[in-house]
Design an enzyme around this catalytic site. Sequence first.
Site, short mmCIF file in Angstrom:
data_model
loop_
_atom_site.label_atom_id
_atom_site.label_comp_id
_atom_site.label_asym_id
_atom_site.label_seq_id
_atom_site.Cartn_x
_atom_site.Cartn_y
_atom_site.Cartn_z
N ASN A 114 -7.96 -10.29 9.13
CA ASN A 114 -9.00 -9.88 8.17
C ASN A 114 -8.72 -8.58 7.45
OD1 ASN A 114 -10.57 -12.08 8.65
ND2 ASN A 114 -11.96 -11.07 10.08
N LYS B 294 21.30 -31.85 -4.89
CA LYS B 294 20.51 -31.87 -6.12
C LYS B 294 20.72 -33.20 -6.85
CE LYS B 294 19.56 -27.41 -5.53
NZ LYS B 294 18.21 -26.87 -5.28
N HIS C 279 14.11 -22.83 6.53
CA HIS C 279 13.92 -22.45 5.13
C HIS C 279 12.66 -21.61 5.01
CE1 HIS C 279 13.43 -22.61 0.79
NE2 HIS C 279 14.68 -23.05 0.71
N ARG C 280 12.69 -20.63 4.11
CA ARG C 280 11.56 -19.69 4.00
C ARG C 280 10.67 -19.98 2.79
NH1 ARG C 280 14.12 -13.95 1.81
NH2 ARG C 280 15.37 -14.81 0.11
#
EC number: 4.1.1.39
Length: 443
Positions: free
Chosen positions: A89, A141, A260-261
């Site tokens: 918080n 890719k 992976h970040r």
Amino acid sequence: DILAAFRVTPQPGVPPEEAGAAVAAESSTGTWTTVWTDGLTSLDRYKGRCYHIEPVPGETDQYICYVAYPLDLFEEGSVTNMFTSIVGNVFGFKALRALRLEDLRIPPAYIKTFQGPPHGVQVERDKLNKYGRPLLGCTIKPKLGLSAKNYGRAVYECLRGGLDFTKDDENVNSQPFMRWRDRFLFCAEALYKAQAETGEIKGHYLNATAGTCEEMIKRAVFARELGVPIVMHDYLTGGFTANTSLAHYCRDNGLLLHIHRAMHAVIDRQKNHGIHFRVLAKALRMSGGDHIHSGTVVGKLEGERDITLGFVDLLRDDFIEKDRSRGIYFTQDWVSLPGVIPVASGGIHVWHMPALTEIFGDDSVLQFGGGTLGHPWGNAPGAVANRVALEACVQARNEGRDLAAEGNAIIREASKWSPELAAACEVWKEIKFEFKAVDTLDK
């Protein structure tokens, strides 16, 4: 105690001492008023304490506030609980304009409650039988849209060309165009075929990230049944509880774990608010992972050299001294926790190879996605170009040559006897990403 360094920007009129005390209280035992149940416990034993405040150089309204938290505030072996307390918080506190967690000092007593990385640097090298150089990888890719069979074809071409690893992109999970089970099968076929042809151990990071922990573990189990060496997880979007569960499974079942970040820049990129990546890196070492993406310094993604090398050392080394020139606020002793291999990935190509080899050293993964698949002759020649460039840089370094000063000459010499490398050099000779970093050291 766990020690924290916060960059605090108080609201106008709020003194730094009050802001620091508010951070310490809100992230430990405090609330907005005195409550009668305070008398039922020993608050002095449990409350966080702001023990030092220093102004940030060059800033008029920012301060580094150091807070100490008693260890009894935290559940053993739980990164989730640690972060829920320290960065819960308090980041929405109205008395603060901005707040950033810059660093944590985790004491050995708390570190010993974590398993950490499933295997670590040396065990990974032994499993792969690869020594004396950085490892080479490639992200397939286009990241989305390929069928499983075509995806497997791309994996095979990269691996047979000389790469050690290929990788699922972080957002490849189980979409309509390529369900996870089909992808796992075709990738396993590709890496076994490449292994048979090259005589080298190969791997593909099979992304086990899923919508539930149960589904994630199911995917990891299937990967183990296929006999592949490594799986992958998106640890920030997947969450620390899921990540720790997967790391335990990987330790018990002999799987390496690539991390992976994805989503990190949402949290760590702004200099005055959020959590610095060095904290997320420390948390990952505790939660568990054998690789983690760490930026490249020279590629398309954010990452200043000194800051990046600071958290790379925090990932790999057993003991790291306090060094504010690299953004390290505390001395950190990892005792016996295994190290994590940093992964350099994002906008890199063969001309970057000397710098990457010099910056990251041998215990790293250098990952070329577009820098492999963008080769004009195809995936396998792209992989050949990267492998030749890497071997040339390692040989030059071992012969005592200065990679920083002679890097381009080393690549040009190697390209004379490698047409694949020569073609890659020609394609990417003008590609640069020269933008000023957003997150820089205070000076």
